[in-house]
Design an enzyme around this catalytic site. Structure first.
Site, PDB file in Angstrom:
ATOM      1  N   TYR A   1       0.819  -1.227   0.000  1.00 28.98           N
ATOM      2  CA  TYR A   1       0.000   0.000   0.000  1.00 28.98           C
ATOM      3  C   TYR A   1       0.846   1.268   0.000  1.00 28.98           C
ATOM      4  O   TYR A   1       2.061   1.217   0.124  1.00 28.98           O
ATOM      5  CB  TYR A   1      -1.047  -0.002   1.097  1.00 28.98           C
ATOM      6  CG  TYR A   1      -0.640  -0.108   2.530  1.00 28.98           C
ATOM      7  CD1 TYR A   1       0.660   0.017   2.970  1.00 28.98           C
ATOM      8  CD2 TYR A   1      -1.634  -0.340   3.503  1.00 28.98           C
ATOM      9  CE1 TYR A   1       0.984  -0.073   4.306  1.00 28.98           C
ATOM     10  CE2 TYR A   1      -1.317  -0.439   4.845  1.00 28.98           C
ATOM     11  CZ  TYR A   1      -0.010  -0.300   5.243  1.00 28.98           C
ATOM     12  OH  TYR A   1       0.301  -0.392   6.570  1.00 28.98           O
ATOM     13  N   GLU A   2       0.151   2.387  -0.204  1.00 24.15           N
ATOM     14  CA  GLU A   2       0.778   3.706  -0.409  1.00 24.15           C
ATOM     15  C   GLU A   2       1.724   3.709  -1.605  1.00 24.15           C
ATOM     16  O   GLU A   2       2.767   4.348  -1.601  1.00 24.15           O
ATOM     17  CB  GLU A   2       1.517   4.159   0.855  1.00 24.15           C
ATOM     18  CG  GLU A   2       0.657   4.243   2.092  1.00 24.15           C
ATOM     19  CD  GLU A   2      -0.668   4.945   1.855  1.00 24.15           C
ATOM     20  OE1 GLU A   2      -0.718   5.858   1.019  1.00 24.15           O
ATOM     21  OE2 GLU A   2      -1.659   4.573   2.496  1.00 24.15           O
ATOM     22  N   GLY A   3       1.337   3.007  -2.645  1.00 24.59           N
ATOM     23  CA  GLY A   3       2.173   2.866  -3.832  1.00 24.59           C
ATOM     24  C   GLY A   3       3.053   1.648  -3.665  1.00 24.59           C
ATOM     25  O   GLY A   3       3.907   1.609  -2.778  1.00 24.59           O
TER      26      GLY A   3
ATOM     27  N   GLN B   1       7.206   2.822  -6.289  1.00 19.96           N
ATOM     28  CA  GLN B   1       8.227   3.659  -5.659  1.00 19.96           C
ATOM     29  C   GLN B   1       9.525   3.633  -6.462  1.00 19.96           C
ATOM     30  O   GLN B   1      10.208   4.654  -6.617  1.00 19.96           O
ATOM     31  CB  GLN B   1       8.503   3.183  -4.234  1.00 19.96           C
ATOM     32  CG  GLN B   1       7.297   3.131  -3.323  1.00 19.96           C
ATOM     33  CD  GLN B   1       6.572   4.453  -3.204  1.00 19.96           C
ATOM     34  OE1 GLN B   1       7.198   5.507  -3.135  1.00 19.96           O
ATOM     35  NE2 GLN B   1       5.251   4.409  -3.195  1.00 19.96           N
TER      36      GLN B   1
END
Length: 596
Positions: A442-444, A449
């Protein structure tokens, strides 16, 4: 299950001996009066709260999970969570690094960062509730209107209300340009928002009086793709002008996801049926505003990886010293026992040292980035602020991806130390492995990234940000390159720095002809850069430890041994990674999809 003791000695080493945080803060008028005593006191109190209040709820919360009432569309958190949150609020922890204008304590982010490490070690699932709230605070603090800030920020700062980020929809995750949620403007300046969101951490719960949802949606005239996304503040309960709670807003939890880990956090499917919201940051500017939240969350997820690495290491170490199994290959070590403790075995030590090195490297790295954030936000010199901002931008994807990749490795190795007991839930180790796995997603995702690092942060500006950081590394090398005692650290650091420069140029040239080359190289490239960062910090820590190894404080002996292990056993991964990055896209893209 198990135990957690905040690693205060290593935190203080990083703050005071490696980064000289007190001296750095004296350059920031806002934080000039913060000294080592204040830092140590906050860390000590944070250690007590996390080990005594949060850690005892970690295993039980995982086993119980959250409860969804379909009739009322409400969620009840595991036993003890609500009471722990009340203690958290009463102690003033939510306000630690928040703006005093809105009731915050105004302490530096570098201190708040260390407190979040402790919280994540003690209970990641619980920590996600206030962690997301702090991200919502950052977003509103940066992009909210004065009226929004006056009404909502004091409630977030106090912890009375919590926050979420509502991005993902069932048909799109990373590609937010595909989202379908709609926002229709109303005559009073508000919007009616309709749509469905999934994977919303802390989307519904019983820990706070109100929940502020930051929701991405499209206006009726929005252009296609990511340029047509706007951000809206959608409260669970509509506040009255005096801040009291008014009518229930139609944003509700349809279900909570059944997950591999973080069972104590309510990961919700949220439905908006004409919910009232207010725009943040202007029409079609939603991603710009949300990136404040997303970047804060990416740094926070890196801290989750660090927290899990540390607590897994602590418990595996205790087990390895206590568990007896076979005899040492080099001779009996515990003659009074029928077998030796397993810590005598080389490969058990390899597993423990892997976790120890990854925890200590991440702690130095994360504290450094948090300090750069403090400088970006508060330094009086514009040039210093710009340089700090460039470093934060460059290193944020590395914090998120490299640390969480390493946490997956470290928690798995620590579970392996336990042998069969590691696979059994009652010992608590398998939970850390399960919890660590989400942090890579999650969060990319970590691939996203990696693409962000290589594509946006390095190649897009011709490597300018990377060169700035590289100049710091080079300055350290030149300053210490003639010290024979440091050669075992300086030589491989310098070698890797040269290789990163050459690898970056090579990938840049190849991707100019074919952008799939960047996609094929991105993941190993990020890990190479991550190792460059760790090698830089471990070399600095080794220098300090070398100078103090005869002081009688065994901490420095341990630090030096960990640095040597890192350079001997973990850094050599870069040779393989560089070969992977250079191998190109042909072997990945040649096979027709139908032949997979």
């Amino acid at each position: 299950m198990g135990q957690y003791v905040a690693p205060l000695r290593d935190m203080q080493f990083v703050m005071h001996e490696l980064l000289h945080v007190e001296d750095e803060l004296k350059q920031l008028p806002k934080h000039a009066e913060i000294d080592a005593d204040i830092i140590n006191q906050v860390l000590e109190e944070g250690g007590k709260f996390t080990s005594e209040v949060l850690f005892p709820l970690n295993h039980s919360g995982d086993r119980e999970g959250c409860h969804h009432d379909k009739a009322t569309q409400t969620v009840t958190t595991p036993k003890g969570y609500k009471e722990a949150y009340k203690q958290y609020v009463e102690a003033g922890w939510p306000a630690l690094s928040c703006d005093p204008e809105f009731g915050g304590q105004g302490l530096p982010l570098v201190i708040n960062n260390s407190f979040y490490e402790m919280m994540n070690s003690s209970n990641q699932a619980w920590t996600m509730y206030p962690g997301l709230s702090h991200g919502a605070y950052e977003c509103l603090h940066a992009h909210g209107t004065p009226e929004q800030q006056a009404l909502y920020l004091p409630k977030l700062v106090s912890g009375e209300w919590t926050g979420t980020m509502c991005l993902t929809e069932s048909h799109c995750g990373t590609d937010l340009g595909l989202l379908r949620s709609k926002a229709v403007p109303q005559e009073d300046g508000s919007y009616k928002i309709t749509g469905s969101k999934i994977f919303i951490s802390a989307g519904e719960h019983d820990m706070s009086a109100n929940i502020l949802h930051l929701v991405l949606a499209r206006l009726p005239d929005a252009p296609e793709g990511s340029k047509g996304i706007s951000l809206f503040l959608v409260p669970k309960f509509l506040p009255n002008a005096d801040g009291s709670l008014g009518a229930r807003n139609p944003i509700t939890c349809g279900a909570i996801e059944e997950k591999m880990g973080i069972h104590g956090n309510s990961t919700c499917q949220m439905n908006l049926d004409g919910a009232t919201g207010w725009i943040i940051g202007g029409p079609h500017k939603g991603l710009n505003a949300m990136f404040v939240f997303m970047n804060a969350a990416r740094l926070g997820v890196g801290m989750q990886g660090l927290g899990l690495t540390e607590v897994a290491y602590q418990n595996a170490l205790v087990y390895a010293k206590d568990r007896i199994q076979m005899r040492s290959l080099s001779g009996i070590k515990a003659a009074d026992k029928p077998a030796d403790p397993i810590i005598v075995h080389p490969d058990v030590r390899r597993m423990l040292l892997t976790a120890k090195a990854y925890a200590e490297g991440a702690r130095a790295f994360c504290s450094y980035v948090a300090l750069q954030l403090d400088k970006e936000l508060n330094h009086p010199d514009e040039a210093v602020r710009k340089d700090a901002a460039d470093e934060v931008a460059l290193l944020t994807p590395v914090v998120k991806a490299f640390i969480t990749d390493n946490a997956w490795t470290a928690t798995s190795e620590c579970m392996q130390v336990y042998g069969g007991h590691g696979f059994i839930a009652e010992w608590g180790m398998e939970q850390y492995v399960r919890d660590a796995r989400i942090n890579m997603i999650y969060e990319g995702t970590n691939t996203i990234q990696s693409l962000d690092l290589l594509g946006r942060k390095v190649l897009m500006d011709g490597g300018a940000k990377l060169k700035k950081f590289g100049a710091k590394v080079q300055a350290f090398i030149e300053e210490n390159g003639t010290d024979d005692a440091l050669s075992e650290f300086i030589t491989p650091l310098a070698d890797l720095g040269d290789k990163v420069t050459k690898l970056t140029m090579e990938i840049g040239m190849k991707s100019f002809q074919n952008q799939d080359e960047a996609g094929a190289a991105a993941v190993p490239y990020l890990r190479v850069v991550g190792h460059l960062v760790y090698a830089y910090f471990f070399a600095q820590m080794a220098k300090i430890a070398l100078a103090k190894q005869d002081s009688g404080d065994k901490f420095y002996v341990s630090k030096l041994a960990t640095a040597r292990f890192y350079f001997a056993r973990l850094l050599p991964e870069t040779a393989m990674l560089i070969r992977q990055a250079r191998s190109g896209s042909a072997t990945l893209m040649a096979l027709d999809a139908d032949l997979f």
